[in-house]
Design an enzyme around this catalytic site. Sequence first.
Site, PDB file in Angstrom:
ATOM      1  N   CYS A  44       0.860  -1.181   0.000  1.00  0.00           N
ATOM      2  CA  CYS A  44       0.000   0.000   0.000  1.00  0.00           C
ATOM      3  C   CYS A  44       0.896   1.230   0.000  1.00  0.00           C
ATOM      4  O   CYS A  44       1.373   1.652   1.048  1.00  0.00           O
ATOM      5  CB  CYS A  44      -0.906  -0.005   1.223  1.00  0.00           C
ATOM      6  N   LEU A  45       1.158   1.738  -1.190  1.00  0.00           N
ATOM      7  CA  LEU A  45       2.047   2.900  -1.302  1.00  0.00           C
ATOM      8  C   LEU A  45       1.462   3.803  -2.379  1.00  0.00           C
ATOM      9  O   LEU A  45       1.190   3.344  -3.486  1.00  0.00           O
ATOM     10  CB  LEU A  45       3.458   2.426  -1.689  1.00  0.00           C
TER      11      LEU A  45
END
Lengths: 153, 451
Positions: A92-93
Amino acid sequence: MSFATKRLGKELSKINNSLPPGIELVSADNFEEWFLDIRVLDNNPLYANQVYRLKFKFSAQYPIEPPEVVFVKLANRPIPIHPHIYSNGIICLDLLGQQGWSPVQNVESICMSLQSMLTGNNKDERPAGDEEFVRGNRLRPKDIDFYYHDNNV
Amino acid sequence: MDAFTGEAFDVADPTDWLNTPLACLMPVEQSLRCHVCKDFFTSPMLTSCNHTFCSLCIRRCLNADRKCPLCRKEDSESKLRGNWAMREAVEAFVKARDDILKFAKAPPPPPAVEKSPKRKAVKMDDAEGDFQESKRPRRSTRSAGARVKAQEEDMTEHLEEGQETEDEYIPEPEDGLVACPICSKRMKMEQVDRHLDTSCPGPDAPQPPTPISGRRGGNNFASSSRTPSSRSADPPPARLPAISYSMLKDTALRKKLAELGISSAGSRQVMEKRHQEWVTIWNANCDSAFPKTRQELLHDLNVWEKTMGSRAPTSSKAAITGAQIKEKDFDGGAWAAKHDSSFKDLIANARRTRELAKQKASEAAKEEEEKERQKNDGAAAAAAAAAPVPAAVPVAFYDYRSMDPPPSSQPDVPEAFGVNTSSTDPPPSSQPDILQLRSSQSTPGPSARRS
């Protein structure tokens, strides 16, 4: 030949010539899926002496669209522990989402961002709801609606 | 993936300079390449934040994101401006690149060259190389010689071109007039602008041959000695405006595509994407010093259609606003305030539909019940007709009797059973039956009747 292929060809030739420390090309047999190994350069105890395998998947829209990047689990390639990395390797970036992505990013810069994302972390934990997500998720990473809330990453 | 094995490893790249004595040229080359396609700038354009990208690249990016890829500042296609100095720098560098790279990669020249650093001397050395003892195999010596010759020819060509252009300017008559930069007609300084806009017939002198339009190879760039104003005399093609697809009905969009002379096949989404791609490549072509023909553009569109047309990203408004709320600095409060009325509408709508759904469901349930009852009644009637069922009788009996106050009816129960079962001694199992009957008695009449 699509623009993705052209651009990836250039990136590959650059990668073949030189890569920053801690990043290695494992395989790039086509212009759809590449594997790279990364390791953290300082001695952060969470990641010391570990090498992590990254899988890049490119669409025909690359670099307008971000590639799909996940960690891959192998016998000697664990999934790094991080509050924004799920135990199935999904990251999750915001950089990898449609929002944070910019076409000036490339495979090398993504690897470096992930290196620094690991280096800067000192929490020995998975994201909230990891178990449930890993069990229930059938979506490809690009179709997941992440809400990027952590401004420290 | 034949392209992969064939071309990929032969791509010119800034890292080519590494491990040569001219490694310092790597950053030079990098600064002449677009950050999006990583290729040398093609029709470089300046954004309003002063970053430079290929025209096609930045137009694609802005279509997808409306932000500068480098600094994320908002920008729009209409604000792009050509970066002509960069265009010339790229042309010049690309032209020189092969030669410099060959030079940089060549093994260090034999010491003899040091004495005579001029080109001619090198040539002579090479010519003598045939009978001199040489470390390199003969073939490479020869090709090196040929190369130098080719380079020299190239150089003289350049020189001649340069001289020619210089010669043109030498016989400047002192008549107080100036020459039109395009057709060389002489006129007063103040007239030039108007002349250029209206009556300039285009270049008169025989022009250097127009380079092949479309720059496929690296060397198709025109010689940098020609100024951009001396290119083909055709009026530059007009840029196409972006259109707001949400304002267009399907038929209108189809018509628009047909007017542009591109295919109007496919779904609405495909048509929008195709139109957008066409506008993008068309406008990017307008920025080019050496525009492609319409036919070539149509070919490009075709390639696009085949490689990704149906998979192109949707950049609809909905997708953009949807993405917006995921951003890190998203202000939830402001968003809620701004869209308060829509939220309320949505909630009201949801409530209404829920009510409707409920109503429908209950109606459906009633219908179902009705059917069920009819069926049951039918079954009961059939069962009754088939054989006298004793159970049916007490129910009817008790229904009837339930009108009486319970205490008075209670003593009747065993009697009733006694009468109906025609046995003087009530069986022990009848006790629970009584209880059941009593409980059914306590329920309100209609529902008891129904069961």
